[in-house]
Design a protein around this motif. Structure first.
Motif, PDB file in Angstrom:
ATOM      1  N   LYS A  46      -4.059 -33.181   8.325  1.00 28.32           N
ATOM      2  CA  LYS A  46      -3.955 -31.735   8.531  1.00 28.32           C
ATOM      3  C   LYS A  46      -3.622 -31.419   9.986  1.00 28.32           C
ATOM      4  N   VAL A  57      -0.004 -32.275  10.489  1.00 23.09           N
ATOM      5  CA  VAL A  57       0.832 -31.303   9.785  1.00 23.09           C
ATOM      6  C   VAL A  57       0.916 -29.999  10.570  1.00 23.09           C
ATOM      7  N   ASP A  58      -0.199 -29.558  11.132  1.00 20.25           N
ATOM      8  CA  ASP A  58      -0.206 -28.323  11.928  1.00 20.25           C
ATOM      9  C   ASP A  58       0.737 -28.443  13.127  1.00 20.25           C
ATOM     10  N   ILE A  91       4.309 -28.235  11.823  1.00 16.76           N
ATOM     11  CA  ILE A  91       4.642 -26.856  11.457  1.00 16.76           C
ATOM     12  C   ILE A  91       4.952 -26.038  12.707  1.00 16.76           C
ATOM     13  N   TYR A 102       9.417 -29.017   9.131  1.00 18.53           N
ATOM     14  CA  TYR A 102       8.820 -28.859   7.811  1.00 18.53           C
ATOM     15  C   TYR A 102       9.065 -30.070   6.897  1.00 18.53           C
ATOM     16  N   ILE A 149       2.408 -35.200   4.017  1.00 17.32           N
ATOM     17  CA  ILE A 149       1.435 -34.763   3.015  1.00 17.32           C
ATOM     18  C   ILE A 149       1.604 -35.545   1.715  1.00 17.32           C
ATOM     19  N   ILE A 188      -6.874 -28.955  -0.035  1.00 16.47           N
ATOM     20  CA  ILE A 188      -6.423 -28.388   1.237  1.00 16.47           C
ATOM     21  C   ILE A 188      -4.993 -28.810   1.543  1.00 16.47           C
ATOM     22  N   LEU A 189      -4.620 -30.022   1.192  1.00 12.40           N
ATOM     23  CA  LEU A 189      -3.266 -30.492   1.449  1.00 12.40           C
ATOM     24  C   LEU A 189      -2.277 -29.928   0.439  1.00 12.40           C
ATOM     25  N   THR A 227      -2.493 -26.928  -0.761  1.00 12.45           N
ATOM     26  CA  THR A 227      -2.271 -25.580  -0.243  1.00 12.45           C
ATOM     27  C   THR A 227      -1.299 -25.602   0.921  1.00 12.45           C
ATOM     28  N   GLU A 228      -1.510 -26.565   1.827  1.00 19.69           N
ATOM     29  CA  GLU A 228      -0.612 -26.706   2.967  1.00 19.69           C
ATOM     30  C   GLU A 228       0.815 -26.973   2.493  1.00 19.69           C
ATOM     31  N   THR A 233       2.510 -23.843   1.376  1.00 18.99           N
ATOM     32  CA  THR A 233       2.846 -22.987   2.521  1.00 18.99           C
ATOM     33  C   THR A 233       4.088 -23.506   3.234  1.00 18.99           C
ATOM     34  N   ILE A 234       4.141 -24.828   3.413  1.00 21.18           N
ATOM     35  CA  ILE A 234       5.279 -25.438   4.114  1.00 21.18           C
ATOM     36  C   ILE A 234       6.569 -25.225   3.335  1.00 21.18           C
TER      37      ILE A 234
END
Length: 225
Positions: free
Chosen positions: A129, A132-133, A136, A141, A148, A160-161, A163-164, A167-168
């Motif tokens: 995470k 990934v942040d 991003i 992306y 992920i 949580i991943l 969801t990420e 979003t990505i």
């Protein structure tokens, strides 16, 4: 008559003793295999199994089964040792991959591997995470999605991943759309109402037909790729 009886008894005894000795030798070889396994001398264990098969060629199935068992135990112990080494180096994703190769129940290897998986799974998620942040933030992306997806293969798609990842995908789609608009803005466009198509070409394309030129162009209706 006595001589014939004596010879017959001797031959009969040999016919009985022969198979008994063969069985005894075979059993001893199999017992020796267990000794080598206990010493973790797997190469010698495999050689001993070859020897056992030469004693009783008819026991092919049993010997092959034992060979697979020895190889599985050896590979599992090596994978577990490698995972522990990687764990000390904080290489959690690599350690998880090594643990996936542990498939022997002997000596509690599978239980130990499962315990280690449960220990490092939260660390993998946290590290992923964080990475990934950062990706991003720099609009990388594609790299973020690949990271992920690799992680999910190892830890089982934690929510949580997932969801990420969703979003990505939205951010990437928006990025592609923006880049597309920016690219079109650099081209010369001519709308044709009869076909409802806008034709695009390079601004360097000759405007009139009194010049020789070779160039590419394309047409796009509203909303099309």
């Amino acid at each position: 008559v006595v001589a014939v009886v004596a010879v017959g008894a001797l031959v009969g005894g040999l016919l009985i003793v022969g198979p008994l000795q063969t069985n005894r030798n075979f059993d001893q070889a199999i017992e020796q295999v267990e000794v080598f396994i206990e010493k973790e001398d797997f190469s010698s264990a495999l050689r001993e199994l070859d020897q056992a098969l030469s004693i009783k060629p008819g026991e092919t199935s049993l010997v092959i089964e034992q060979k697979n068992r020895v190889k599985s135990l050896q590979a599992s112990q090596e994978s577990l040792a490698m995972a522990k080494k990687l764990l000390l180096e904080s290489k959690y994703l690599e350690a998880m991959k090594a643990l996936q190769s542990v498939d022997s129940e002997e000596r509690g290897l599978m239980s130990e591997a499962t315990a280690l998986k449960n220990e490092i799974r939260p660390k993998i998620i946290t590290n992923t995470k964080s990475s990934v942040d950062q990706l991003i933030a720099t609009k990388k992306y594609g790299e973020a999605m690949a990271l992920i997806e690799t992680t999910n293969l190892q830890v089982g798609s934690p929510r949580i991943l997932v969801t990420e990842l969703s979003t990505i995908r939205r951010l990437r789609d928006a990025q592609i759309k923006a880049e597309g608009k920016a690219a079109l803005a650099k081209l010369s466009g001519r709308y044709e109402s009869f076909q409802d198509i806008t034709w695009y070409n390079s601004p360097s394309t000759p405007k009139y037909r009194n010049a020789n030129a070779f160039y590419l162009y394309f047409g796009m209706s509203d909303g099309e790729k």
